[in-house]
Design a protein around this motif. Structure first.
Motif, PDB file in Angstrom:
ATOM      1  N   ASN A   9       0.844  -1.190   0.000  1.00  0.00           N
ATOM      2  CA  ASN A   9       0.000   0.000   0.000  1.00  0.00           C
ATOM      3  C   ASN A   9       0.878   1.238   0.000  1.00  0.00           C
ATOM      4  N   ARG A  10       0.428   2.288  -0.639  1.00  0.00           N
ATOM      5  CA  ARG A  10       1.262   3.482  -0.783  1.00  0.00           C
ATOM      6  C   ARG A  10       1.097   4.482   0.361  1.00  0.00           C
ATOM      7  N   GLU A  11       0.022   4.354   1.133  1.00  0.00           N
ATOM      8  CA  GLU A  11      -0.267   5.376   2.143  1.00  0.00           C
ATOM      9  C   GLU A  11       0.855   5.584   3.167  1.00  0.00           C
ATOM     10  N   PRO A  12       1.494   4.527   3.699  1.00  0.00           N
ATOM     11  CA  PRO A  12       2.576   4.781   4.665  1.00  0.00           C
ATOM     12  C   PRO A  12       3.722   5.589   4.070  1.00  0.00           C
ATOM     13  N   PHE A  13       3.905   5.482   2.763  1.00  0.00           N
ATOM     14  CA  PHE A  13       4.986   6.196   2.097  1.00  0.00           C
ATOM     15  C   PHE A  13       4.535   7.597   1.673  1.00  0.00           C
ATOM     16  N   PHE A  14       3.240   7.735   1.356  1.00  0.00           N
ATOM     17  CA  PHE A  14       2.679   9.074   1.159  1.00  0.00           C
ATOM     18  C   PHE A  14       2.874   9.911   2.425  1.00  0.00           C
ATOM     19  N   ALA A  17       6.063  11.940   2.729  1.00  0.00           N
ATOM     20  CA  ALA A  17       6.052  13.206   1.986  1.00  0.00           C
ATOM     21  C   ALA A  17       5.106  14.213   2.627  1.00  0.00           C
ATOM     22  N   LYS A  18       3.941  13.743   3.059  1.00  0.00           N
ATOM     23  CA  LYS A  18       2.963  14.645   3.674  1.00  0.00           C
ATOM     24  C   LYS A  18       3.558  15.384   4.868  1.00  0.00           C
ATOM     25  N   ASN A  19       4.359  14.693   5.654  1.00  0.00           N
ATOM     26  CA  ASN A  19       4.940  15.295   6.854  1.00  0.00           C
ATOM     27  C   ASN A  19       5.974  16.376   6.534  1.00  0.00           C
ATOM     28  N   LEU A  20       6.358  16.481   5.272  1.00  0.00           N
ATOM     29  CA  LEU A  20       7.329  17.493   4.855  1.00  0.00           C
ATOM     30  C   LEU A  20       6.665  18.750   4.308  1.00  0.00           C
ATOM     31  N   LYS A  77       8.284  27.024 -13.607  1.00  0.00           N
ATOM     32  CA  LYS A  77       9.397  27.956 -13.459  1.00  0.00           C
ATOM     33  C   LYS A  77      10.521  27.335 -12.630  1.00  0.00           C
ATOM     34  N   ASP A  78      11.701  27.909 -12.778  1.00  0.00           N
ATOM     35  CA  ASP A  78      12.844  27.493 -11.968  1.00  0.00           C
ATOM     36  C   ASP A  78      12.568  27.755 -10.494  1.00  0.00           C
ATOM     37  N   SER A  79      13.053  26.860  -9.640  1.00  0.00           N
ATOM     38  CA  SER A  79      12.997  27.038  -8.177  1.00  0.00           C
ATOM     39  C   SER A  79      11.592  27.381  -7.692  1.00  0.00           C
ATOM     40  N   PHE A  80      10.599  26.663  -8.182  1.00  0.00           N
ATOM     41  CA  PHE A  80       9.199  26.990  -7.876  1.00  0.00           C
ATOM     42  C   PHE A  80       8.618  26.130  -6.754  1.00  0.00           C
ATOM     43  N   PHE A  81       9.090  24.892  -6.611  1.00  0.00           N
ATOM     44  CA  PHE A  81       8.429  23.953  -5.701  1.00  0.00           C
ATOM     45  C   PHE A  81       9.225  23.722  -4.417  1.00  0.00           C
ATOM     46  N   ASP A  82       8.472  23.659  -3.321  1.00  0.00           N
ATOM     47  CA  ASP A  82       9.047  23.289  -2.024  1.00  0.00           C
ATOM     48  C   ASP A  82       9.148  21.771  -1.883  1.00  0.00           C
ATOM     49  N   VAL A  83       8.179  21.072  -2.464  1.00  0.00           N
ATOM     50  CA  VAL A  83       8.142  19.601  -2.395  1.00  0.00           C
ATOM     51  C   VAL A  83       7.797  19.060  -3.781  1.00  0.00           C
ATOM     52  N   ILE A  84       8.640  18.162  -4.280  1.00  0.00           N
ATOM     53  CA  ILE A  84       8.353  17.435  -5.519  1.00  0.00           C
ATOM     54  C   ILE A  84       8.216  15.959  -5.150  1.00  0.00           C
TER      55      ILE A  84
END
Length: 219
Positions: A9-14, A17-20, A77-84
């Motif tokens: 299941n993917r939820e434990p790994f989601f 990321a969610k905690n970031l 844009k460049d440098s746009f995202f905090d989390v990918i």
């Protein structure tokens, strides 16, 4: 062993990321599918990048920042995202596509931001999906994104501005001696019963079938 990661299941790994994600962060989900990551995070402003038109039409009924496209090119844009975030996409890419995708991630990631990638390792079910190209182990990201390794003979390191903040493996229990379960031989039955007795008391063996890696870009 944290048994919540003994799952496909993917939820434990989601959750990693969610905690970031902080309030006001720009978040990008690559290969958004049906929006399961955005739904899990309850982040209405997440940017969703997806290559399937049917999925994009569905995502547009729920989210406002939906983009149709194919890796490696990203329309941001460049440098746009905090989390990918990218979950179970990389194994569908050819090696050069992986390399070019990581270059795009680096371009779009803010200093201080994170890249979170989940992927499978080799296990007996990997090639059940004909769209799987190959498994990529987590040391690829360390080599091309973290160390600035000068011994890359085919491709130069992309950058050395990242560090591994977290590397969480996914596990599957290795069931031993199950071929003996239906045996009519007394010794075989005894071996299986001893194994099951020990297994239910916590003496289990696990193997790695996937992972989630978190790469933090330096400020």
């Amino acid at each position: 062993m944290n048994e919540k990661f003994v799952t496909h299941n993917r939820e434990p790994f989601f959750e990693i990321a969610k905690n970031l994600i902080n309030s006001g962060d720009n978040v990008l989900d690559i290969g958004a599918g049906n929006g399961s990551f955005a739904d899990f995070c309850k982040h209405e402003d997440v940017y969703l990048f997806e290559g399937n038109m049917i999925s994009v039409k569905y995502l547009n009924t729920k989210y406002k920042n939906v983009f149709l496209g194919q890796l490696p090119e990203l329309p941001f844009k460049d440098s746009f995202f905090d989390v990918i975030h990218m979950s179970h996409v990389i194994e569908h890419l050819e090696p050069q596509e992986v390399y070019d995708t990581l270059k795009e991630f680096d371009r779009c990631c803010k200093p201080g931001g994170v890249i979170v990638i989940s992927a499978p390792l080799m296990w007996e079910g990997f090639y059940d999906d004909l769209s799987h190209v190959k498994p990529y182990n987590p040391y690829i990201f360390m080599k091309y994104m973290c160390s600035g390794n000068k011994n890359n003979y085919t491709r130069e390191a992309i950058t050395d501005k990242y560090s591994v903040e977290n590397l969480q493996y996914r596990f599957q229990e290795s069931r031993m001696f199950y071929g003996l379960k239906e045996s009519k031989r007394l010794v075989a039955k005894l071996i299986f019963k001893i194994y099951e007795f020990l297994r239910v008391r916590g003496f289990k063996q696990y193997r790695k079938t996937g992972y989630t890696i978190v790469l933090r870009k330096e400020e």
